[in-house]
Scaffold this motif. Structure first.
Motif, PDB file in Angstrom:
ATOM      1  N   ALA A   3       2.584   3.992   9.986  1.00 30.39           N
ATOM      2  CA  ALA A   3       2.796   3.218  10.580  1.00 30.39           C
ATOM      3  C   ALA A   3       3.731   1.983   9.196  1.00 30.39           C
ATOM      4  N   ARG A   4       4.800   1.274   9.865  1.00 32.53           N
ATOM      5  CA  ARG A   4       4.693   0.736   9.509  1.00 32.53           C
ATOM      6  C   ARG A   4       3.892  -0.658   8.805  1.00 32.53           C
ATOM      7  N   ALA A   5       4.797  -1.506   7.575  1.00 29.12           N
ATOM      8  CA  ALA A   5       3.173  -2.378   7.378  1.00 29.12           C
ATOM      9  C   ALA A   5       3.992  -3.148   6.235  1.00 29.12           C
ATOM     10  N   CYS A   6       3.746  -4.689   6.238  1.00 32.54           N
ATOM     11  CA  CYS A   6       4.100  -5.573   5.316  1.00 32.54           C
ATOM     12  C   CYS A   6       3.211  -6.436   4.749  1.00 32.54           C
ATOM     13  N   VAL A   7       4.305  -6.746   3.665  1.00 32.13           N
ATOM     14  CA  VAL A   7       3.269  -7.475   2.686  1.00 32.13           C
ATOM     15  C   VAL A   7       3.771  -9.287   2.756  1.00 32.13           C
ATOM     16  N   TYR A   8       2.573 -10.102   2.971  1.00 31.43           N
ATOM     17  CA  TYR A   8       2.804 -11.807   3.550  1.00 31.43           C
ATOM     18  C   TYR A   8       2.466 -12.578   2.484  1.00 31.43           C
ATOM     19  N   VAL A   9       3.118 -13.425   2.318  1.00 25.04           N
ATOM     20  CA  VAL A   9       2.789 -14.668   1.510  1.00 25.04           C
ATOM     21  C   VAL A   9       2.342 -16.074   2.097  1.00 25.04           C
ATOM     22  N   ILE A  10       0.791 -16.505   2.408  1.00 23.98           N
ATOM     23  CA  ILE A  10       0.622 -17.508   2.522  1.00 23.98           C
ATOM     24  C   ILE A  10       1.002 -19.094   1.832  1.00 23.98           C
ATOM     25  N   THR A  11       1.638 -20.229   2.238  1.00 26.12           N
ATOM     26  CA  THR A  11       1.923 -20.892   1.066  1.00 26.12           C
ATOM     27  C   THR A  11       1.495 -21.860   1.266  1.00 26.12           C
ATOM     28  N   CYS A  12       0.232 -23.321   0.198  1.00 37.06           N
ATOM     29  CA  CYS A  12      -0.242 -24.274   0.887  1.00 37.06           C
ATOM     30  C   CYS A  12       1.183 -25.160   0.488  1.00 37.06           C
ATOM     31  N   LYS A  13       1.489 -25.930   1.388  1.00 32.49           N
ATOM     32  CA  LYS A  13       3.153 -26.837   1.164  1.00 32.49           C
ATOM     33  C   LYS A  13       1.905 -27.805  -0.120  1.00 32.49           C
ATOM     34  N   ILE A  14       0.770 -28.462   0.269  1.00 28.22           N
ATOM     35  CA  ILE A  14       0.256 -29.253  -0.359  1.00 28.22           C
ATOM     36  C   ILE A  14      -0.072 -29.115  -1.614  1.00 28.22           C
ATOM     37  N   SER A  15      -0.515 -28.058  -2.757  1.00 24.57           N
ATOM     38  CA  SER A  15      -1.387 -27.889  -3.242  1.00 24.57           C
ATOM     39  C   SER A  15      -0.200 -26.744  -4.035  1.00 24.57           C
ATOM     40  N   VAL A  60       5.178 -15.801   5.459  1.00 25.57           N
ATOM     41  CA  VAL A  60       5.868 -15.660   5.299  1.00 25.57           C
ATOM     42  C   VAL A  60       5.848 -14.059   5.165  1.00 25.57           C
ATOM     43  N   VAL A  61       6.927 -13.384   5.611  1.00 27.49           N
ATOM     44  CA  VAL A  61       6.508 -11.696   5.568  1.00 27.49           C
ATOM     45  C   VAL A  61       7.792 -12.016   4.323  1.00 27.49           C
ATOM     46  N   TYR A  62       7.042 -10.754   3.627  1.00 30.40           N
ATOM     47  CA  TYR A  62       7.711 -10.958   2.127  1.00 30.40           C
ATOM     48  C   TYR A  62       8.225 -10.038   2.644  1.00 30.40           C
ATOM     49  N   GLN A  63       7.880  -8.383   2.198  1.00 32.77           N
ATOM     50  CA  GLN A  63       9.198  -7.279   2.395  1.00 32.77           C
ATOM     51  C   GLN A  63       7.789  -6.769   3.538  1.00 32.77           C
ATOM     52  N   TRP A  64       8.717  -5.548   3.991  1.00 32.26           N
ATOM     53  CA  TRP A  64       8.393  -4.163   5.178  1.00 32.26           C
ATOM     54  C   TRP A  64       8.034  -3.123   3.724  1.00 32.26           C
ATOM     55  N   TYR A  65       7.735  -2.000   4.387  1.00 29.51           N
ATOM     56  CA  TYR A  65       7.245  -0.201   3.577  1.00 29.51           C
ATOM     57  C   TYR A  65       7.083  -0.020   4.714  1.00 29.51           C
ATOM     58  N   ASN A  66       7.124   1.152   4.308  1.00 30.35           N
ATOM     59  CA  ASN A  66       7.757   3.056   5.345  1.00 30.35           C
ATOM     60  C   ASN A  66       6.086   2.585   5.676  1.00 30.35           C
ATOM     61  N   SER A  67       4.803   2.346   4.568  1.00 31.93           N
ATOM     62  CA  SER A  67       3.735   3.278   5.266  1.00 31.93           C
ATOM     63  C   SER A  67       2.458   2.049   4.631  1.00 31.93           C
ATOM     64  N   ALA A  68       1.062   1.914   4.902  1.00 27.62           N
ATOM     65  CA  ALA A  68       0.513   0.729   4.660  1.00 27.62           C
ATOM     66  C   ALA A  68      -0.252   1.043   2.839  1.00 27.62           C
ATOM     67  N   GLU A  69       0.169   1.967   2.612  1.00 27.91           N
ATOM     68  CA  GLU A  69      -0.223   2.563   0.699  1.00 27.91           C
ATOM     69  C   GLU A  69       0.932   1.685   0.378  1.00 27.91           C
ATOM     70  N   GLU A  70       2.559   2.227   0.731  1.00 35.30           N
ATOM     71  CA  GLU A  70       3.416   1.398  -0.074  1.00 35.30           C
ATOM     72  C   GLU A  70       3.301  -0.237  -0.185  1.00 35.30           C
ATOM     73  N   ALA A  71       2.295  -0.626   1.061  1.00 29.82           N
ATOM     74  CA  ALA A  71       2.566  -1.806   1.444  1.00 29.82           C
ATOM     75  C   ALA A  71       1.048  -2.079   0.344  1.00 29.82           C
ATOM     76  N   LEU A  72       0.239  -1.538   0.408  1.00 29.49           N
ATOM     77  CA  LEU A  72      -0.671  -1.975  -0.417  1.00 29.49           C
ATOM     78  C   LEU A  72      -0.454  -2.239  -1.761  1.00 29.49           C
ATOM     79  N   THR A  73       0.404  -1.002  -2.466  1.00 30.00           N
ATOM     80  CA  THR A  73       0.735  -1.160  -4.404  1.00 30.00           C
ATOM     81  C   THR A  73       1.783  -2.437  -3.827  1.00 30.00           C
ATOM     82  N   ALA A  74       2.555  -2.434  -3.453  1.00 27.01           N
ATOM     83  CA  ALA A  74       3.321  -3.464  -3.235  1.00 27.01           C
ATOM     84  C   ALA A  74       2.528  -5.096  -4.036  1.00 27.01           C
ATOM     85  N   GLU A  75       1.438  -4.877  -2.541  1.00 27.17           N
ATOM     86  CA  GLU A  75       0.536  -6.080  -2.701  1.00 27.17           C
ATOM     87  C   GLU A  75      -0.515  -6.196  -4.386  1.00 27.17           C
TER      88      GLU A  75
END
Length: 79
Positions: A3-15, A60-75
């Motif tokens: 299944a498709r998976a994404c890498v996301y980024v959570i940003t603390c707007k304060i720090s 924020v979703v950084y990028q979508w990938y075609n598989s969980a394995e690709e997303a894990l590598t990117a992460e």
């Protein structure tokens, strides 16, 4: 192919601290993070969310990938 998976980024707007992760369903993952912070889960992200408040974070979703394995590598490359 998995299944498709994404890498996301959570940003603390304060720090300005960035937290990187991967998810198959990002909306559900963001809900899980907020829930865990409110329930007292351990970890840097959750401690920061309790300290600053959940509204101080942006998901924020950084990028979508075609598989969980690709997303894990990117992460791993982003951490």
């Amino acid at each position: 192919m998995g299944a498709r998976a994404c890498v996301y980024v959570i940003t603390c707007k304060i720090s300005g601290t960035l937290y990187v992760g991967k998810a198959n369903v990002p909306k559900e993952r963001w809900y899980d993070h907020r829930y865990c912070a409110n329930k007292g889960a351990r970890g840097h992200l959750y401690s920061s969310m309790r300290k600053h408040g959940v509204d101080a974070f942006r998901f924020v979703v950084y990028q979508w990938y075609n598989s969980a394995e690709e997303a894990l590598t990117a992460e791993k490359c982003l951490i």
